[in-house]
Every structure is written in structure tokens, then in C-alpha cells.
Design a protein around this motif. Structure first.
Motif, PDB file in Angstrom:
ATOM      1  N   TYR A   1      -7.131  -5.445   4.955  1.00 35.26           N
ATOM      2  CA  TYR A   1      -5.746  -5.865   5.190  1.00 35.26           C
ATOM      3  C   TYR A   1      -5.212  -5.305   6.515  1.00 35.26           C
ATOM      4  O   TYR A   1      -4.354  -5.904   7.144  1.00 35.26           O
TER       5      TYR A   1
ATOM      6  N   PHE B   1       0.870  -1.172   0.000  1.00 33.96           N
ATOM      7  CA  PHE B   1       0.000   0.000   0.000  1.00 33.96           C
ATOM      8  C   PHE B   1       0.911   1.227   0.000  1.00 33.96           C
ATOM      9  O   PHE B   1       1.700   1.431   0.929  1.00 33.96           O
TER      10      PHE B   1
ATOM     11  N   ALA C   1      -3.925  -2.098   6.662  1.00 35.29           N
ATOM     12  CA  ALA C   1      -2.876  -1.123   6.372  1.00 35.29           C
ATOM     13  C   ALA C   1      -3.183   0.207   7.056  1.00 35.29           C
ATOM     14  O   ALA C   1      -4.333   0.637   7.107  1.00 35.29           O
TER      15      ALA C   1
ATOM     16  N   ASP D   1      -7.496   1.936  -4.805  1.00 34.44           N
ATOM     17  CA  ASP D   1      -8.479   1.325  -3.901  1.00 34.44           C
ATOM     18  C   ASP D   1      -9.713   2.218  -3.865  1.00 34.44           C
ATOM     19  O   ASP D   1      -9.965   2.929  -2.892  1.00 34.44           O
TER      20      ASP D   1
ATOM     21  N   THR E   1       1.576   4.518   4.437  1.00 36.24           N
ATOM     22  CA  THR E   1       2.128   4.370   3.085  1.00 36.24           C
ATOM     23  C   THR E   1       3.618   4.686   3.180  1.00 36.24           C
ATOM     24  O   THR E   1       3.988   5.773   3.559  1.00 36.24           O
TER      25      THR E   1
ATOM     26  N   TYR F   1      -7.937  -1.612   1.811  1.00 33.50           N
ATOM     27  CA  TYR F   1      -6.899  -1.391   2.827  1.00 33.50           C
ATOM     28  C   TYR F   1      -7.376  -1.672   4.253  1.00 33.50           C
ATOM     29  O   TYR F   1      -6.600  -2.198   5.070  1.00 33.50           O
TER      30      TYR F   1
ATOM     31  N   HIS G   1       3.072   0.280   3.296  1.00 40.44           N
ATOM     32  CA  HIS G   1       2.781  -0.795   4.238  1.00 40.44           C
ATOM     33  C   HIS G   1       2.784  -2.091   3.437  1.00 40.44           C
ATOM     34  O   HIS G   1       2.046  -2.222   2.467  1.00 40.44           O
TER      35      HIS G   1
ATOM     36  N   GLN H   1     -12.073   2.893  -0.940  1.00 34.51           N
ATOM     37  CA  GLN H   1     -11.260   2.524   0.226  1.00 34.51           C
ATOM     38  C   GLN H   1     -11.811   1.280   0.933  1.00 34.51           C
ATOM     39  O   GLN H   1     -11.990   1.240   2.138  1.00 34.51           O
TER      40      GLN H   1
ATOM     41  N   PRO I   1      -4.160   3.562  -1.401  1.00 29.48           N
ATOM     42  CA  PRO I   1      -5.354   3.515  -0.562  1.00 29.48           C
ATOM     43  C   PRO I   1      -5.968   4.881  -0.275  1.00 29.48           C
ATOM     44  O   PRO I   1      -7.038   4.960   0.337  1.00 29.48           O
TER      45      PRO I   1
ATOM     46  N   ILE J   1      -2.849   6.905   6.152  1.00 30.65           N
ATOM     47  CA  ILE J   1      -3.731   6.801   4.995  1.00 30.65           C
ATOM     48  C   ILE J   1      -4.788   7.887   5.082  1.00 30.65           C
ATOM     49  O   ILE J   1      -5.376   8.119   6.144  1.00 30.65           O
TER      50      ILE J   1
END
Length: 207
Positions: free
Chosen positions: A137, A64, A139, A128, A142, A134, A144, A131, A98, A203
Motif C-alpha cells: 500500500y 494503518f 503506508a 499485518d 500510523t 503495508y 495512514h 509486514q 503494521p 512504522i
């Protein structure tokens, strides 16, 4: 009657706590050993990309990242190097932006296309939209990194965190976390360092 009411109240409290615990677990994102979800996200060439498109891949280096973040910029050449080093060995880089472009206009789709061309990205650079990916996951920064290994048709998380231990100067890196993790997987070895702290920009989320 009062006893029944208190039992009902207690049961409701327990169910509420369990529900809250489940929400926290979902929101915390993946841990090492979890199965990572696939996705279908738009690449800078306008085509949709999924992990399932890579039939011969042994795994993936999912990162990401974004355009504007100084940390992400410092790592761009190293991300390209990771892709060149491992794509032919079955571990391609899949980069995902993201950030919400209304919050950070430098991370818009057109800007992604420009940045990828300027830097000569050798890997997909996906957006993404909405959004949605992310948070699954987990995350938070940035860049990640999530290194996945294919096991019985599933993408299993093997490493989460930073690319290495020195974002400022690649010549001063002493711990190559992502590189070492992939090399260990290629040797069918366990990843020695499974998790590190991702260093980067937060993010950008639409409020």
C-alpha cells in the motif's frame, strides 16, 4: 567487435536502469487511481478477514494504525466515529496494525485485543503478520489512510493520507479529509482532495 561490445554494455545499462526504476515504482506503494490488493489478515477475534468478505460494501476506509503511537491514540475516537458514520452507508473502517511486535512490544497481538476492548472498537483490527501488506500500500505512518471505492469488482484508491488536519485537538479541525472524501464518493462526485501528508509515528520494522 568493439562496437558490438559497447552496444551490449549499453543495452545492459538500460535494462539495469529500467529494472531499478521498476523496483522504485513497486516500493513507492499505491497512488490515487491504482487498484488496491485484497488481503487475508488475522483479526483480534482470531478470524481471518479479507475485503472480499464485505459483499455489499461500496468501498473501504483502510487505516494503518497501532496501539502505542501518540498520534494513533489521538485519532482512535475519530476512527470509531468514521466507522459509525459510514459503515451503514457501505464504507466500513478496516484497521491494520503494521508494526513488528518484536520491535515495539506494545503493538503485540494480545495488546491489540486489550486496546480494542478498552476503546470499544467497532471495526476489525487486523495484524499485518510478516509486514507484507503495508509496503504494498505504501503506508509509512500510523495512522495512514487509504480510501478505496469498488469499481467493477476492483478496489480503486481514491484518497491517501491523513484523517484530518489537526491530530492534537478534534475541536480545532478545519479540514476533514477522510470524511469529506467518503461523502463525495457517496454523492458520486470526484474526491476534491485526493492526497495529503500522513502525520504520525513511523512504522516499526524488524531489522
Amino acid at each position: 567487435m568493439k562496437k558490438i561490445k559497447w552496444l551490449s554494455f549499453g543495452l545492459m545499462m538500460i535494462l539495469g536502469l529500467l529494472s531499478f526504476s521498476s523496483i522504485k515504482t513497486i516500493n513507492s506503494g499505491y497512488q490515487v487511481g491504482d487498484e488496491a490488493t485484497d488481503f487475508k489478515l488475522k483479526n483480534i477475534d482470531g478470524k481471518m478477514v479479507s475485503l472480499s468478505d464485505y459483499k455489499s460494501a461500496k468501498g473501504f476506509i483502510v487505516i494503518f494504525t497501532c496501539n502505542h503511537c501518540p498520534y494513533a491514540k489521538k485519532y482512535e475516537d475519530r476512527i470509531i466515529a468514521l466507522d459509525k458514520m459510514f459503515k451503514s452507508k457501505g464504507y466500513p473502517v478496516i484497521a491494520i496494525n503494521p508494526n513488528d511486535a518484536t520491535v515495539q512490544p506494545q503493538d503485540g497481538f494480545a495488546e491489540m485485543q486489550t486496546r480494542a476492548k478498552e476503546k470499544g472498537f467497532t471495526f476489525p483490527y487486523l495484524v499485518d503478520e510478516g509486514q507484507k501488506i503495508y509496503p504494498i500500500y505504501g503506508a509509512t505512518k500510523t495512522p495512514h489512510v487509504y480510501i478505496l471505492e469498488k469499481e467493477n469488482g476492483k478496489n480503486i484508491v481514491k484518497y491517501i493520507g491523513a484523517i484530518d488536519n489537526n491530530y492534537e485537538n478534534p475541536n480545532d479541525v478545519s479540514e476533514f479529509y477522510a470524511q469529506d472524501a467518503v461523502n463525495q464518493l457517496l454523492k458520486n462526485e470526484a474526491v476534491k482532495t485526493e492526497k495529503t501528508v500522513a502525520i504520525g509515528c513511523t512504522i516499526k520494522v524488524k531489522k
